[in-house]
Scaffold this active site. Structure first.
Site, mmCIF file in Angstrom:
data_model
loop_
_atom_site.group_PDB
_atom_site.id
_atom_site.type_symbol
_atom_site.label_atom_id
_atom_site.label_comp_id
_atom_site.label_asym_id
_atom_site.label_seq_id
_atom_site.Cartn_x
_atom_site.Cartn_y
_atom_site.Cartn_z
ATOM 1 N N HIS A 26 0.847 -1.193 0.000
ATOM 2 C CA HIS A 26 0.000 0.000 0.000
ATOM 3 C C HIS A 26 0.883 1.244 0.000
ATOM 4 C CE1 HIS A 26 -3.986 -1.764 1.743
ATOM 5 N NE2 HIS A 26 -3.416 -2.604 0.881
ATOM 6 N N GLU B 95 0.833 3.989 1.695
ATOM 7 C CA GLU B 95 1.259 4.478 3.013
ATOM 8 C C GLU B 95 2.411 3.656 3.567
ATOM 9 O OE1 GLU B 95 -3.375 4.665 3.282
ATOM 10 O OE2 GLU B 95 -1.874 3.597 2.098
ATOM 11 N N CYS C 268 -6.477 2.238 5.607
ATOM 12 C CA CYS C 268 -7.119 0.981 5.995
ATOM 13 C C CYS C 268 -6.600 0.568 7.384
ATOM 14 C CB CYS C 268 -6.791 -0.088 4.949
ATOM 15 S SG CYS C 268 -5.081 -0.662 5.011
ATOM 16 N N CYS D 160 -2.678 -0.029 7.332
ATOM 17 C CA CYS D 160 -1.914 1.209 7.229
ATOM 18 C C CYS D 160 -2.065 2.055 8.487
ATOM 19 C CB CYS D 160 -2.336 1.991 5.986
ATOM 20 S SG CYS D 160 -1.865 1.129 4.462
#
Length: 161
Positions: free
Chosen positions: A56, A58, A86, A89
């Protein structure tokens, strides 16, 4: 420069990252980490490219920032991300001590910075992050909507062949 203008400037940088993901047919999410007015890390989703559930934007940006500053503690850093983080993260944000999170648009299916729940400000953890919501929201939201609309259309055409 006012905080609002700063937030818009850095969110535009996160949007540039999201557009890089989109060119790779990745979900267009981008992130930048800022320390003392300077971008110290930037990343975009690479989940499909790497076939990795943890690629991801992040997480990739946090990893990059930690290497750059030489510590896992990002205590005076602001994270700008185009979509609400999410659970995974959000956990990394808490554990890396990110001071502030600015996100463009909410995620009704997985957002853990205020939509489904708010992990980033849960007092049971030993760190909480400040949250700013809705910076360039329309642009961030539209980019995701357009991506998923296009993806559905492509899949529909593939089925018809």
């Amino acid at each position: 420069m006012s905080e609002q203008l700063n937030d818009e400037y850095f969110m535009k940088e996160a949007i540039k990252e999201a557009k890089k993901a989109e060119l790779l047919e990745e979900v267009p999410i981008g992130a930048v980490l800022v320390y003392k007015g300077e971008i110290i890390a930037r990343a975009h989703n690479l989940r499909e490219s790497r076939q990795s559930a943890v690629a991801h934007a992040e997480l990739l940006a946090i990893e990059q920032a930690c290497k750059k500053v030489g510590t896992w503690r990002l205590e005076n850093v602001t994270l700008y991300v185009t979509l609400e983080p999410c659970p995974m993260c959000s956990g990394a944000i808490i554990l890396s001590r990110v001071k502030r999170v600015v996100y463009g648009t909410s995620d009704p299916k997985g957002g853990c910075a205020g939509t489904l729940m708010n992990l980033l400000q849960d007092q049971r953890f030993n760190h909480q992050s400040e949250i700013t919501v809705g910076i360039l929201q329309e642009e961030c939201s539209q980019m995701l909507s357009n991506f998923f609309r296009s993806l559905r259309e492509r899949k529909k055409l593939e089925k018809e062949k």
